[in-house]
Scaffold this motif. Sequence first.
Motif, PDB file in Angstrom:
ATOM      1  N   UNK A  25       0.805  -1.219   0.000  1.00 32.52           N
ATOM      2  CA  UNK A  25       0.000   0.000   0.000  1.00 32.52           C
ATOM      3  C   UNK A  25       0.841   1.275   0.000  1.00 32.52           C
ATOM      4  N   UNK A  26       2.007   1.235   0.657  1.00 33.17           N
ATOM      5  CA  UNK A  26       2.798   2.449   0.851  1.00 33.17           C
ATOM      6  C   UNK A  26       4.140   2.426   0.136  1.00 33.17           C
ATOM      7  N   UNK A  27       4.447   1.320  -0.545  1.00 38.27           N
ATOM      8  CA  UNK A  27       5.649   1.252  -1.340  1.00 38.27           C
ATOM      9  C   UNK A  27       6.919   1.449  -0.550  1.00 38.27           C
ATOM     10  N   UNK A  28       7.704   2.414  -0.954  1.00 43.93           N
ATOM     11  CA  UNK A  28       9.017   2.679  -0.353  1.00 43.93           C
ATOM     12  C   UNK A  28       8.905   2.875   1.157  1.00 43.93           C
ATOM     13  N   UNK A  29       7.942   3.680   1.601  1.00 34.79           N
ATOM     14  CA  UNK A  29       7.795   3.951   3.027  1.00 34.79           C
ATOM     15  C   UNK A  29       7.455   2.694   3.810  1.00 34.79           C
ATOM     16  N   UNK A  30       6.728   1.778   3.200  1.00 30.15           N
ATOM     17  CA  UNK A  30       6.418   0.515   3.877  1.00 30.15           C
ATOM     18  C   UNK A  30       7.651  -0.330   4.104  1.00 30.15           C
TER      19      UNK A  30
ATOM     20  N   UNK B 250       7.333  -1.889 -11.976  1.00 33.22           N
ATOM     21  CA  UNK B 250       6.536  -1.244 -13.011  1.00 33.22           C
ATOM     22  C   UNK B 250       5.090  -1.707 -12.991  1.00 33.22           C
ATOM     23  N   UNK B 251       4.885  -3.017 -12.784  1.00 31.97           N
ATOM     24  CA  UNK B 251       3.526  -3.554 -12.728  1.00 31.97           C
ATOM     25  C   UNK B 251       2.779  -3.032 -11.508  1.00 31.97           C
ATOM     26  N   UNK B 252       3.482  -2.866 -10.381  1.00 33.63           N
ATOM     27  CA  UNK B 252       2.854  -2.341  -9.163  1.00 33.63           C
ATOM     28  C   UNK B 252       2.373  -0.912  -9.384  1.00 33.63           C
ATOM     29  N   UNK B 253       3.200  -0.099 -10.027  1.00 34.83           N
ATOM     30  CA  UNK B 253       2.824   1.285 -10.319  1.00 34.83           C
ATOM     31  C   UNK B 253       1.639   1.328 -11.275  1.00 34.83           C
ATOM     32  N   UNK B 254       1.678   0.465 -12.297  1.00 32.89           N
ATOM     33  CA  UNK B 254       0.611   0.450 -13.302  1.00 32.89           C
ATOM     34  C   UNK B 254      -0.707  -0.023 -12.710  1.00 32.89           C
ATOM     35  N   UNK B 255      -0.674  -1.090 -11.899  1.00 34.93           N
ATOM     36  CA  UNK B 255      -1.898  -1.631 -11.309  1.00 34.93           C
ATOM     37  C   UNK B 255      -2.581  -0.607 -10.410  1.00 34.93           C
ATOM     38  N   UNK B 256      -1.782   0.119  -9.629  1.00 35.92           N
ATOM     39  CA  UNK B 256      -2.330   1.061  -8.660  1.00 35.92           C
ATOM     40  C   UNK B 256      -2.386   2.496  -9.175  1.00 35.92           C
ATOM     41  N   UNK B 257      -1.823   2.712 -10.387  1.00 33.14           N
ATOM     42  CA  UNK B 257      -1.794   4.041 -10.986  1.00 33.14           C
ATOM     43  C   UNK B 257      -1.221   5.063 -10.003  1.00 33.14           C
TER      44      UNK B 257
ATOM     45  N   UNK C  80      -2.517  -7.915  -7.102  1.00 32.64           N
ATOM     46  CA  UNK C  80      -3.804  -7.780  -6.415  1.00 32.64           C
ATOM     47  C   UNK C  80      -4.311  -6.347  -6.454  1.00 32.64           C
ATOM     48  N   UNK C  81      -3.438  -5.408  -6.117  1.00 36.36           N
ATOM     49  CA  UNK C  81      -3.829  -3.998  -6.121  1.00 36.36           C
ATOM     50  C   UNK C  81      -4.273  -3.522  -4.748  1.00 36.36           C
ATOM     51  N   UNK C  82      -4.017  -2.262  -4.485  1.00 41.24           N
ATOM     52  CA  UNK C  82      -4.293  -1.730  -3.154  1.00 41.24           C
ATOM     53  C   UNK C  82      -5.782  -1.693  -2.827  1.00 41.24           C
ATOM     54  N   UNK C  83      -6.633  -1.443  -3.822  1.00 45.07           N
ATOM     55  CA  UNK C  83      -8.076  -1.367  -3.562  1.00 45.07           C
ATOM     56  C   UNK C  83      -8.610  -2.708  -3.071  1.00 45.07           C
ATOM     57  N   UNK C  84      -8.185  -3.781  -3.722  1.00 40.54           N
ATOM     58  CA  UNK C  84      -8.641  -5.111  -3.317  1.00 40.54           C
ATOM     59  C   UNK C  84      -8.146  -5.465  -1.926  1.00 40.54           C
ATOM     60  N   UNK C  85      -6.903  -5.075  -1.633  1.00 40.76           N
ATOM     61  CA  UNK C  85      -6.321  -5.381  -0.323  1.00 40.76           C
ATOM     62  C   UNK C  85      -7.067  -4.629   0.772  1.00 40.76           C
ATOM     63  N   UNK C  86      -7.307  -3.339   0.566  1.00 47.30           N
ATOM     64  CA  UNK C  86      -7.958  -2.535   1.598  1.00 47.30           C
ATOM     65  C   UNK C  86      -9.407  -2.952   1.832  1.00 47.30           C
TER      66      UNK C  86
END
Length: 546
Positions: A91-96, A236-243, A323-329
């Motif tokens: 969900x938070x990428x680098x900060x996570x 790249x896929x993570x950025x694309x999936x979550x825009x 999966x994407x952040x929306x599905x996870x949340x």
Amino acid sequence: MIAVPALSLPLVPLADTPTSTVGNPAINISIFVSFVLVTLVVVIRASKSTATAADYYAGGRSFSGTQNGLAIAGDYLSAASFLGIVGAIALQGYDGFLYSIGFFVAWLVALLLIAEPLRNTGKFTMADVLSFRLRQRPVRVAASISTLAVTFFYLLAQMAGAGALVSLLLGIGSKAGQSLVIVIVGVIMIVYVLVGGMKGTTWVQIIKACLLVTGVAVMTVWILAMFGFNFSSILGAAVETNNNPAMLEPGLKYGVSEISKLDFISLGLALVLGAAGLPHVLMRFYTVPTAKEARKSVVWAISLIGLFYLFTLVLGFGAAALIGSDRIKSAPGGVNSAAPLLAYELGGSVLMGLIAAVAFATILAVVAGLAITASASFAHDIYTSVIKKGNSDPRQELRVAKTTVVIIGVISIIGGIGAQGQNVAFLVALAFAVAASANLPTILYSLYWKRFTTRGAVLSMYGGLILSVVLIVFSPVMSGSETSMLPDADFAIYPLSNPGIISIPASFLLGFIGSITERRREDPVKQAEMEVRSLTGVGAEKAVNH
């Protein structure tokens, strides 16, 4: 512990309504039962050689550095750490990923400053070191209270997390069902510790560490293979999936405001310094026969823990990509569902069941380690050393220790049930804050400062404990926001979620002030003996085996 959860990521409790299920509950429960049966056999076998206090508290000091390193990793990597960090990165990428870095760096502090001197100086508990050259009664009581506070709140978080996590995986949606899960986990933990002591608990932790590292490694290789073993493709896929290109940059969570930056510094201090002051981790150094094996065990633990946190980087961004952040949340369990959802996405119900079993094994291993620490602290430090003044019957001491396990287990079960519907992250934050604020400053002063006195130790421990609790009570973790433990109240006058940036320096300062203002000097002979023992190990083996 630590057992080490992601402190700002609450294990989202399930409401008193039906919930969707991740994976097949029948497969999950069958793997759970298989794990419990196998580990119970191991614990029963270990119990045959548990006869003395040294056997019960320290496993007879019979474990090698490699075995103890596996057990430390098993103790350190909790279910909330596994699930929470993967979710944080997703969900938070680098900060996570900063959580992983903080937990890993903490072991450098343990290796460089704590492991060998602690093993050389102590016998069973942290209080053995702190009271070595100081007045026994006040220091042991303070150290025991600090230990019990850390382990109790850690246990609460683990038990409440067990209810939320296992209920999710088994498809149990009611609070009554979650309560039953907490009771079952608590009873199994009590049985493990009562029957096997430190030996049985250690073998459970070794098995759990092997399962956890293997399971996470399989998922990591699987994800890398899907993207042609090109980590850049996963990013790249993570950025694309979550825009969301900001996932790859710092500041997504902790760069929003000056307060959030200070909060991260405070949390980082607690993570890095608190881990080296966790009583259940410190006790593990006494299960090896020599200081050399203690160093070896920390090296093994660092290797395994470092490998694990590298795996979480792949798993976190893999979950974001697949999966994407929306599905996870939106999933039951929120951010903590990232790893189970990823396992189900990769291997269906079978892999989901295996990962669920690993998570369950993680909870059992951590709560067992915490229970043995609490029982040793009360029986050895308070009952034997303070009440009986060192003259207790060893068999009676063991009975007191086992009685303490039952009491702690029952209290943690009740507390875990009561914590349902609450944000349990503050319990873990409190455990880390107490360890960093009270335990570590006192340990460092005791080992490395000749002028440290009893007054300094007592002020440092009680001051760190009280200040940590007060700051957390009056922080946004407790009230003032939707995610607070009391969302409808607002008495948050301390703006940060973690007290470390205030309480840790304050504890060091209190220890210093208390020492320089005390006219009574401590025994110089004991000071010299402690210095020689801690740095060289001369006399340590005879003392611990006496």
